[in-house]
Design an enzyme around this catalytic site. Sequence first.
Site, PDB file in Angstrom:
ATOM      1  CG  HIS A 255      17.610  20.914  29.707  1.00 55.84           C
ATOM      2  ND1 HIS A 255      16.136  21.436  30.036  1.00 55.84           N
ATOM      3  CD2 HIS A 255      18.151  22.521  30.292  1.00 55.84           C
ATOM      4  CE1 HIS A 255      15.738  22.746  29.926  1.00 55.84           C
ATOM      5  NE2 HIS A 255      17.350  23.596  30.447  1.00 55.84           N
ATOM      6  CD  GLU A 256      21.379  22.158  31.832  1.00 54.01           C
ATOM      7  OE1 GLU A 256      21.619  22.863  31.215  1.00 54.01           O
ATOM      8  OE2 GLU A 256      20.696  21.822  32.641  1.00 54.01           O
TER       9      GLU A 256
ATOM     10  CD  GLU B 279      15.642  26.637  30.368  1.00 53.77           C
ATOM     11  OE1 GLU B 279      14.906  25.345  30.786  1.00 53.77           O
ATOM     12  OE2 GLU B 279      16.715  26.821  30.819  1.00 53.77           O
TER      13      GLU B 279
ATOM     14  CG  HIS C  73      13.137  27.626  34.693  1.00 54.70           C
ATOM     15  ND1 HIS C  73      13.631  28.496  35.031  1.00 54.70           N
ATOM     16  CD2 HIS C  73      13.829  26.934  34.190  1.00 54.70           C
ATOM     17  CE1 HIS C  73      15.757  28.295  34.789  1.00 54.70           C
ATOM     18  NE2 HIS C  73      15.233  27.141  34.365  1.00 54.70           N
TER      19      HIS C  73
ATOM     20  CG  HIS D 147      20.573  25.929  28.323  1.00 52.22           C
ATOM     21  ND1 HIS D 147      19.251  26.573  27.564  1.00 52.22           N
ATOM     22  CD2 HIS D 147      20.694  24.953  28.842  1.00 52.22           C
ATOM     23  CE1 HIS D 147      18.149  25.807  28.435  1.00 52.22           C
ATOM     24  NE2 HIS D 147      19.278  25.630  29.235  1.00 52.22           N
TER      25      HIS D 147
END
Length: 719
Positions: free
Chosen positions: A367-368, A391, A453, A371
Amino acid sequence: MYRKNALAAGVAAALALGSVTLVTTQSTAVPQSAAAAGASAAQPGAGFRAMTADTRSEAIRTAGRNAAATARELGLGPDERLVAKDVLIDADGSRHVRYDRTYDGLAVIGGDLVVHLTGDGRITGSDLAHQGAIRVTRTTPKLTAADASAKAVKHAKHVKKAKAGSKDSTLVVYAAGKIPVLAYRSTVTGAGETGPASREAVIVDADSGALLDQYELHQSVTGTGNGVTVGQVSIETTQTGSGYTLTDAAHGGTIVYDSYNSPQSNPRQNARAFTKTSNSWGNGTASSRESAAVDASYGLAKTWDYYKSSFNRSGIRNDGRGAPAYVHVDTNLVNAFYDDNCFCMYFGDGSSQNGNTPVTAVDVAGHEMSHGVTAATANLTYSGESGGLNEATSDIFGTMVEFYADNTADPGDYYIGEKLNMSSGYLRRMDNPSADGKSLSCWNSGAGSADVHYSSGIANHFFYLASEGTGAKTIGGRSHNGTTCNNDTFAGIGKDKAAAVWYRALSAYMTSSTNYAGARTATLQAAADLYGTNSQERYLVSKAWAAVSVGTALPDPGNGTPTPGPTDPTDPPGGNALTNGSFEQGTSGWTQSDNIITNSSLQPARDGSWYAWMMGYGADAVESVSQSNIAVPATGAPKLTFSLKVSTQESGYVAYDTLKVKINGTTLATYSNANASSGYVQKTVDLSAYKGQAVKLEFAGTEDTYLPTVFLVDQIAIG
């Protein structure tokens, strides 16, 4: 000002390597690979070639050399400059060049664009976050940087006890709204979701200090983690003399550091690399500081490998360079986040809520790191609907990394953060986002106002349905149930194809301001590129969007040829009822010449939050928004009604700027600057001459060279 300047077809610029030649004015390109409308041969991965770092750098340099000519061909202004950011090359040689924009030396927020070219350098289309040239009256602000910082502190909503100094505010041009304005972008610090040193971007008008936008700067997964999740795995390390470090040379030199609980305001303050004399790391529990580092190293390596094997992407920025990661950040930090300013990732240790176990699960790492991929590609603004898409992109690829890793200790599923020891058992669910009581499963007109989110649930839901289809399933040992917002049932195209469509849309077509309607357009184009315009894959992508209330499904192509769907018995004969008359479904049902249909807070809607904003440039311009095949009632006295608000800087009663209402090309009513009003006024147009006919309704605006007039249209109905 969302004005699209017409591109002059056939104009060629004789430039070295990658010459720019204009051949079409479409806003979304159709690369050569999709030239055959019924093509069924799938493109590998997302259709992009692998490039070495040197090849990519040279392609970007070439795009930079061509930037001035490209800007001219796109009709950009003399004070604008294009800065090449990235280049992607398709298997057939077609290219997608991503540019950022500056205006008189100032960065333009919402000025990014992608230019699509054939292999021989002919422009086939472009996707712009802000259509056409940018104009602001001046670049000298009325407010000082200190004034702007003070205004930003008052406006901040994501942090408490906000602070900002004059050095924290930078002059920019804000082009994310319809009319570009001179603005300050301020970085405000305070207590927030990511801890006592959370950061928020606040953008204010450089003259009035009015709030234009605000969003968090740490793009993160928030929750509690249970630390070590991957079990016994192999990781890449580097031998240095008589010892080893957690430096992964096989993945761009990624280094995992121990932050030694440095504060979030400076996570590198006490940081040091993990080193030891043996090459065995951690003990599988949080009692060893190395255990969290093993999780992070493993997760980041699997994320790198997923992007490389699936999309020929080499690292976050596609340049072969690994980003550093820091574990054990701060104390009681139940979070992990990516920071593009330092090109790095931070992972907290959790808190007493979960026994102080680190937040380092595989889907969190994926996920990070994703980004960062978003920042390097579409750079979706982290607010409104684009923030939800940002997101969701990380959730989508974090999930795909988990499937790719195929780790028995953490099998693939469509639950986000299921290893983080949440009371509900997960952070988010892609098959049923609203199960958490906060996330959105279906699009609605308030989606842009929801926390990113939670609004991400719309795209997460779309991706699950596109991948798996509807119905109950057990995936990774967990129950999934693909319900829809329209009670439709259909099969999915498979997660790998759905991910390829999303990645291609993100990297080749989306821009910083893309909303959900734009994401639908981008993914349908990507599906056409990869699988063919009349492919079942593209059709099912449209079905998945319709299932989350974004647009309508395309006709079923059957055996490669589009066929009409079953007739709705409620449809009037000879046409359809006017749809989406209040624009609360975005652009659904309407055709627009530019980005006219909007939910911008810079102007009011008559009801809801969406409306049509036409004209307002103070320069020669034409715009139109239309809907075809509308059935006019065959009985009674049919009429068109709509709400209109006119504001202008013109004076007197001479009609300098006009808005015409047309039926089948015939003008039935004309409004102008002379009809200026303080609010919306309902207008009525007689349609008796068109009884029982299927007609095209069009609102056509024209503005002259001087002084702007804005026409706002809402609540359109025929009956």
